[in-house]
Scaffold this motif. Structure first.
Motif, PDB file in Angstrom:
ATOM      1  N   THR A 105      -0.345 -36.891  -7.273  1.00  0.00           N
ATOM      2  CA  THR A 105      -1.162 -37.758  -6.435  1.00  0.00           C
ATOM      3  C   THR A 105      -0.309 -38.814  -5.750  1.00  0.00           C
ATOM      4  OG1 THR A 105      -3.004 -37.434  -7.957  1.00  0.00           O
ATOM      5  CG2 THR A 105      -3.171 -39.290  -6.438  1.00  0.00           C
ATOM      6  N   VAL A 106       0.627 -39.404  -6.480  1.00  0.00           N
ATOM      7  CA  VAL A 106       1.515 -40.414  -5.913  1.00  0.00           C
ATOM      8  C   VAL A 106       2.394 -39.793  -4.830  1.00  0.00           C
ATOM      9  CG1 VAL A 106       3.395 -42.024  -6.434  1.00  0.00           C
ATOM     10  CG2 VAL A 106       1.490 -41.768  -8.031  1.00  0.00           C
ATOM     11  N   LEU A 107       2.916 -38.612  -5.087  1.00  0.00           N
ATOM     12  CA  LEU A 107       3.761 -37.930  -4.109  1.00  0.00           C
ATOM     13  C   LEU A 107       2.970 -37.579  -2.850  1.00  0.00           C
ATOM     14  CD1 LEU A 107       6.586 -36.802  -3.602  1.00  0.00           C
ATOM     15  CD2 LEU A 107       5.802 -34.649  -4.564  1.00  0.00           C
ATOM     16  N   ALA A 108       1.755 -37.093  -3.008  1.00  0.00           N
ATOM     17  CA  ALA A 108       0.918 -36.756  -1.856  1.00  0.00           C
ATOM     18  C   ALA A 108       0.592 -38.004  -1.043  1.00  0.00           C
ATOM     19  CB  ALA A 108      -0.370 -36.076  -2.319  1.00  0.00           C
ATOM     20  N   PHE A 109       0.307 -39.109  -1.711  1.00  0.00           N
ATOM     21  CA  PHE A 109       0.028 -40.352  -1.003  1.00  0.00           C
ATOM     22  C   PHE A 109       1.244 -40.815  -0.207  1.00  0.00           C
ATOM     23  CE2 PHE A 109       0.125 -45.001  -0.833  1.00  0.00           C
ATOM     24  CZ  PHE A 109      -1.015 -45.223  -0.082  1.00  0.00           C
ATOM     25  N   CYS A 110       2.429 -40.715  -0.796  1.00  0.00           N
ATOM     26  CA  CYS A 110       3.647 -41.135  -0.103  1.00  0.00           C
ATOM     27  C   CYS A 110       3.916 -40.267   1.127  1.00  0.00           C
ATOM     28  CB  CYS A 110       4.840 -41.081  -1.053  1.00  0.00           C
ATOM     29  SG  CYS A 110       4.774 -42.333  -2.336  1.00  0.00           S
ATOM     30  N   VAL A 111       3.706 -38.969   1.012  1.00  0.00           N
ATOM     31  CA  VAL A 111       3.927 -38.071   2.147  1.00  0.00           C
ATOM     32  C   VAL A 111       2.922 -38.376   3.254  1.00  0.00           C
ATOM     33  CG1 VAL A 111       3.762 -35.660   2.887  1.00  0.00           C
ATOM     34  CG2 VAL A 111       5.018 -36.250   0.810  1.00  0.00           C
ATOM     35  N   LEU A 112       1.660 -38.547   2.900  1.00  0.00           N
ATOM     36  CA  LEU A 112       0.645 -38.852   3.906  1.00  0.00           C
ATOM     37  C   LEU A 112       0.893 -40.208   4.563  1.00  0.00           C
ATOM     38  CD1 LEU A 112      -2.581 -37.534   2.165  1.00  0.00           C
ATOM     39  CD2 LEU A 112      -1.386 -36.561   4.124  1.00  0.00           C
ATOM     40  N   PHE A 113       1.337 -41.173   3.797  1.00  0.00           N
ATOM     41  CA  PHE A 113       1.641 -42.489   4.359  1.00  0.00           C
ATOM     42  C   PHE A 113       2.830 -42.395   5.317  1.00  0.00           C
ATOM     43  CE2 PHE A 113       3.600 -46.732   4.213  1.00  0.00           C
ATOM     44  CZ  PHE A 113       2.526 -47.475   4.674  1.00  0.00           C
ATOM     45  N   GLY A 114       3.833 -41.592   4.974  1.00  0.00           N
ATOM     46  CA  GLY A 114       4.981 -41.393   5.859  1.00  0.00           C
ATOM     47  C   GLY A 114       4.585 -40.722   7.158  1.00  0.00           C
ATOM     48  N   VAL A 115       3.720 -39.731   7.085  1.00  0.00           N
ATOM     49  CA  VAL A 115       3.235 -39.059   8.294  1.00  0.00           C
ATOM     50  C   VAL A 115       2.429 -40.037   9.140  1.00  0.00           C
ATOM     51  CG1 VAL A 115       1.656 -37.262   9.122  1.00  0.00           C
ATOM     52  CG2 VAL A 115       3.282 -36.752   7.301  1.00  0.00           C
ATOM     53  N   PHE A 116       1.610 -40.850   8.503  1.00  0.00           N
ATOM     54  CA  PHE A 116       0.827 -41.849   9.223  1.00  0.00           C
ATOM     55  C   PHE A 116       1.728 -42.844   9.956  1.00  0.00           C
ATOM     56  CE2 PHE A 116      -1.148 -46.111   9.096  1.00  0.00           C
ATOM     57  CZ  PHE A 116      -2.174 -45.897   9.988  1.00  0.00           C
ATOM     58  N   VAL A 117       2.792 -43.287   9.323  1.00  0.00           N
ATOM     59  CA  VAL A 117       3.715 -44.233   9.955  1.00  0.00           C
ATOM     60  C   VAL A 117       4.425 -43.573  11.137  1.00  0.00           C
ATOM     61  CG1 VAL A 117       5.868 -45.527   9.586  1.00  0.00           C
ATOM     62  CG2 VAL A 117       4.031 -45.667   7.915  1.00  0.00           C
ATOM     63  N   GLN A 118       4.817 -42.313  10.987  1.00  0.00           N
ATOM     64  CA  GLN A 118       5.483 -41.612  12.083  1.00  0.00           C
ATOM     65  C   GLN A 118       4.549 -41.433  13.278  1.00  0.00           C
ATOM     66  OE1 GLN A 118       8.684 -40.692  12.405  1.00  0.00           O
ATOM     67  NE2 GLN A 118       9.076 -41.741  10.491  1.00  0.00           N
ATOM     68  N   VAL A 119       3.315 -41.034  13.028  1.00  0.00           N
ATOM     69  CA  VAL A 119       2.343 -40.876  14.106  1.00  0.00           C
ATOM     70  C   VAL A 119       2.073 -42.219  14.771  1.00  0.00           C
ATOM     71  CG1 VAL A 119      -0.085 -40.317  14.585  1.00  0.00           C
ATOM     72  CG2 VAL A 119       1.302 -38.799  13.167  1.00  0.00           C
ATOM     73  N   LEU A 120       1.950 -43.259  13.981  1.00  0.00           N
ATOM     74  CA  LEU A 120       1.700 -44.584  14.534  1.00  0.00           C
ATOM     75  C   LEU A 120       2.872 -45.075  15.388  1.00  0.00           C
ATOM     76  CD1 LEU A 120      -0.528 -46.733  14.390  1.00  0.00           C
ATOM     77  CD2 LEU A 120       0.757 -47.808  12.549  1.00  0.00           C
ATOM     78  N   SER A 121       4.079 -44.796  14.946  1.00  0.00           N
ATOM     79  CA  SER A 121       5.251 -45.240  15.734  1.00  0.00           C
ATOM     80  C   SER A 121       5.366 -44.446  17.026  1.00  0.00           C
ATOM     81  CB  SER A 121       6.523 -45.117  14.905  1.00  0.00           C
ATOM     82  OG  SER A 121       7.026 -43.813  14.911  1.00  0.00           O
ATOM     83  N   LEU A 122       4.932 -43.204  17.061  1.00  0.00           N
ATOM     84  CA  LEU A 122       4.980 -42.414  18.289  1.00  0.00           C
ATOM     85  C   LEU A 122       3.915 -42.864  19.283  1.00  0.00           C
ATOM     86  CD1 LEU A 122       5.613 -38.817  16.908  1.00  0.00           C
ATOM     87  CD2 LEU A 122       7.219 -40.283  18.144  1.00  0.00           C
ATOM     88  N   THR A 123       2.753 -43.260  18.783  1.00  0.00           N
ATOM     89  CA  THR A 123       1.680 -43.647  19.683  1.00  0.00           C
ATOM     90  C   THR A 123       1.811 -45.068  20.191  1.00  0.00           C
ATOM     91  OG1 THR A 123       0.279 -44.298  17.817  1.00  0.00           O
ATOM     92  CG2 THR A 123       0.046 -42.040  18.624  1.00  0.00           C
ATOM     93  N   VAL A 124       2.370 -45.958  19.396  1.00  0.00           N
ATOM     94  CA  VAL A 124       2.493 -47.355  19.802  1.00  0.00           C
ATOM     95  C   VAL A 124       3.687 -47.565  20.692  1.00  0.00           C
ATOM     96  CG1 VAL A 124       2.871 -49.709  18.953  1.00  0.00           C
ATOM     97  CG2 VAL A 124       1.254 -48.214  17.790  1.00  0.00           C
ATOM     98  N   ALA A 125       4.809 -46.920  20.401  1.00  0.00           N
ATOM     99  CA  ALA A 125       6.045 -47.165  21.156  1.00  0.00           C
ATOM    100  C   ALA A 125       6.063 -46.526  22.486  1.00  0.00           C
ATOM    101  CB  ALA A 125       7.234 -46.640  20.365  1.00  0.00           C
TER     102      ALA A 125
END
Length: 54
Positions: free
Chosen positions: A34-54
């Motif tokens: 569960t911790v590993l899945a949360f970390c992967v999903l959070f990393g994907v969320f940060v990457q998507v957010l950085s692509l859309t904001v920048a």
């Protein structure tokens, strides 16, 4: 060393082993998957957010 002196090595660490061996029943328990899945999903969320904001 004299036989009456206490070096404190083994005796001082025995309390820590006892302390960390106990599990608190009120603590939140999560599986490592569960911790590993949360970390992967959070990393994907940060990457998507950085692509859309920048």
């Amino acid at each position: 060393m004299s036989s009456g002196s206490n070096s404190g090595g083994l005796m001082s660490s025995a309390g820590l082993v006892r302390y960390f061996d106990n599990e608190d029943r009120n603590a939140i328990s999560m599986s490592p998957k569960t911790v590993l899945a949360f970390c992967v999903l959070f990393g994907v969320f940060v990457q998507v957010l950085s692509l859309t904001v920048a």
